[in-house]
Design an enzyme around this catalytic site. Structure first.
Site, PDB file in Angstrom:
ATOM      1  N   ASN A 170      18.279  55.473  41.896  1.00  0.00           N
ATOM      2  CA  ASN A 170      16.896  55.223  41.931  1.00  0.00           C
ATOM      3  C   ASN A 170      15.745  56.646  41.819  1.00  0.00           C
ATOM      4  OD1 ASN A 170      17.505  56.483  44.476  1.00  0.00           O
ATOM      5  ND2 ASN A 170      16.173  54.963  45.936  1.00  0.00           N
ATOM      6  N   GLU A 265      23.425  61.235  51.958  1.00  0.00           N
ATOM      7  CA  GLU A 265      22.321  60.404  52.537  1.00  0.00           C
ATOM      8  C   GLU A 265      22.555  59.166  51.851  1.00  0.00           C
ATOM      9  OE1 GLU A 265      19.615  57.809  52.337  1.00  0.00           O
ATOM     10  OE2 GLU A 265      18.479  59.073  50.876  1.00  0.00           O
ATOM     11  N   CYS A 299      15.633  54.257  49.491  1.00  0.00           N
ATOM     12  CA  CYS A 299      16.337  54.256  50.798  1.00  0.00           C
ATOM     13  C   CYS A 299      15.282  54.274  52.162  1.00  0.00           C
ATOM     14  CB  CYS A 299      17.206  55.440  51.081  1.00  0.00           C
ATOM     15  SG  CYS A 299      18.401  55.762  49.726  1.00  0.00           S
TER      16      CYS A 299
HETATM   17  O1  G3P Z   1      16.992  58.806  48.913  1.00  0.00           O
HETATM   18  C1  G3P Z   1      15.605  58.752  49.307  1.00  0.00           C
HETATM   19  C2  G3P Z   1      15.058  57.968  48.261  1.00  0.00           C
HETATM   20  O2  G3P Z   1      15.525  56.493  48.146  1.00  0.00           O
HETATM   21  C3  G3P Z   1      13.684  57.682  48.979  1.00  0.00           C
HETATM   22  O3  G3P Z   1      12.728  58.717  48.606  1.00  0.00           O
HETATM   23  O4  G3P Z   1      10.623  59.760  48.091  1.00  0.00           O
HETATM   24  O5  G3P Z   1      10.780  57.364  47.844  1.00  0.00           O
HETATM   25  O6  G3P Z   1      10.948  58.310  50.191  1.00  0.00           O
HETATM   26  P1  G3P Z   1      11.143  58.694  48.827  1.00  0.00           P
END
Ligand code: G3P
Length: 497
Positions: A170, A265, A299
């Site tokens: 992602n 993570e 996530c």
């Molecule tokens: O692993 C973290 C990612 O999936 C989300 O990041 O910047 O969209 O909060 P963000």
């Protein structure tokens, strides 16, 4: 355009992208490639080299040798190269963003944002690195009972060696540089294994580091099948640290990896607790942003709404109205909702939706799917016996559970095996603090949707959401070890003032 101009040398002929080792772009001797399927067209978009285990062995040796020299490179020089790479990355945001659109169906504007954010992350890491690695500690022995001042202890942070970086699909660029930049500034070398969907974006990003002029062998990027080189990489004796972002594969990696530092993570089921006094317009806007941006494939997406019964009807109405305005279609058109990354992912999401249907959830929209494209769906009156109450859809489907007390909301949040982030909406800051303290998650956002950034904030999950803490400063520290040198004096020595 991707694979052209400055990037032409990373492409082998017309279709297959090369892997990067020893400062050069190479074809795998396996003669095999791995196809990358465009989630929108569901046809092969690109191909990458299927590297062999022998090639991984070679890369590990190169990375080990290059690291020894890099550790002797002055900190300011390491920072200078990182700044250069950041500038090149930002300058070439268009072709890299184009790859993100084609490989992972990220909306066009968000794809550009990912690359720019990555350049900023690399620059910030360079600046932070020269500060925090430029200082150590000095301890004197007479602060501990029974000691005279006969020992001076000097502590500094030294590199770990070879860092294996495994980012997810992602954010194949941003979550790659969030591992690469801290590793490099701290004096480590890198072996990057990009996700298959996202590999070509990552290879373009690596080329920006190549153009910046980092030493040969310091940064390496191997592509290929997880079944062939996945375990081989993570269990390789040459690896001194693993930084992984992804799904529960991380749990398996942590069980197999040797005695090395791990940064992991592994996803979340981020709860959004809504109290009676919350500003419901603010909540609705954050649920849309938090639950549906990049089609829920984050996530940190809002993955379950836990709303007090007394305001639930009103909130659901507001969210429903906003869902109706989301545009659905191809990433090239910059639609809000784009195809999810793969057919298996779409099938998994559909399984959760069917289960919720059978068990009586209220569908605020009709369920609609074409290929990998799933229309945004809000499910009301979800109950704890439904899979969607606990599992991560990683798609544009959001469950709403109605609660009768704050405790019920906290209980649901804490009963999850995940503990990445959560959020609480209320105008009462005292209550918000108590709820934040009670929620077993790495971060709690008050009056905003969960999010990792800004990228220098600490970012961590507990339970099955991960190990260790990320964010620029924490990642630099995590990719170092402490070294002490003690000067022993023949007689006590005190500074007299
Ligand atoms: O692993 C973290 C990612 O999936 C989300 O990041 O910047 O969209 O909060 P963000």
């Amino acid at each position: 355009m991707a694979g052209t101009g400055l990037f032409a040398e990373i492409l082998d002929g017309e279709h297959v992208y090369k892997y990067y080792a020893d400062g050069e772009w190479k074809k795998s001797t396996s003669g095999k490639s791995v196809a990358i399927i465009n989630p929108t067209t569901r046809k092969t978009q690109y191909k990458v080299q299927a590297c062999s285990q022998q090639e991984v062995n070679k890369v590990m040796d190169l990375a080990k040798t290059a690291q020894k020299l890099w550790a002797k490179t002055p900190l300011w020089k390491r920072a200078e190269l990182l700044h250069k790479a950041a500038a090149i990355l930002k300058e070439h945001k268009a072709p890299i963003a184009e790859c993100l659109v084609k490989e992972i169906a990220k909306p066009a504007k968000d794809s550009v944002t990912e690359v720019v954010r990555s350049g900023d992350l690399v620059s910030y890491t360079a600046e932070e690195g020269v500060r925090i690695l430029g200082e150590g500690k000095f301890l004197v022995s007479d602060s501990f009972p029974g000691n005279e001042r006969t020992k001076y202890c000097l502590t500094s942070k030294i590199p770990l060696g070879v860092v294996l970086a495994i980012p997810p699909f992602n954010y194949p660029v941003n979550l790659a540089v969030s591992k690469i930049a801290p590793a490099l500034i701290a004096g480590n070398s890198i072996v990057l294994k990009p996700p298959t969907q996202g590999a070509v974006s990552a290879l373009h990003m690596v080329h920006c580091f190549h153009l910046a002029g980092f030493p040969k062998g310091l940064i390496n990027c191997v592509t290929g099948k997880g079944s062939e080189i996945g375990d081989f990489l993570t269990m390789h004796p040459g690896v001194n640290c693993i930084s992984f972002t992804g799904g529960d594969t991380g749990i398996a990696i942590s069980k197999k990896a040797g005695m090395i530092p791990l940064q992991m993570e592994l996803g979340g089921k981020d709860a959004c607790i809504v109290l009676e006094d919350a500003d419901l317009d603010l909540v609705a806007a954050n649920i849309i942003k938090g639950g549906f941006s990049y089609s829920g494939q984050r996530c940190t997406a809002v993955k379950v709404v836990l709303v007090m019964e007394s305001v639930a009807d009103s909130l659901v109405k507001k969210v429903k109205a906003k869902v109706a305005k989301l545009t659905v279609g191809p990433p090239e058109d910059d639609c809000d909702i784009t195809p999810v990354v793969s057919e298996s992912s779409a099938n998994y999401i559909e399984g959760l939706v069917k289960d919720a249907k059978e068990k009586g959830a209220t569908f605020c929209q009709e369920y609609k799917r074409e290929g990998n494209l799933i229309w945004p769906l809000l499910l009301d009156n979800v109950r704890p016996d439904m899979r969607i109450a606990w599992e991560e859809p990683f798609g544009p489907v959001l469950p709403v559970l109605r609660i009768n007390s704050v405790e019920e909301g906290i209980h649901h949040c804490n009963a999850s095996n995940f503990g990445l982030q959560g959020c609480v909406f209320t105008k009462d800051i005292n209550k918000a603090m108590l709820i934040s303290d009670a929620m077993e998650t790495g971060t709690v956002q008050i009056n905003s949707a969960p999010a990792r950034g800004p990228d220098h904030f600490p970012f961590q999950g507990i339970k099955d959401s991960g190990i260790g803490s990320q964010g620029i400063t924490n990642s630099i520290n995590m990719m170092t070890k402490v070294k002490t040198t003690v000067i022993n004096l023949p007689t006590p020595s005190y500074t007299m003032g």
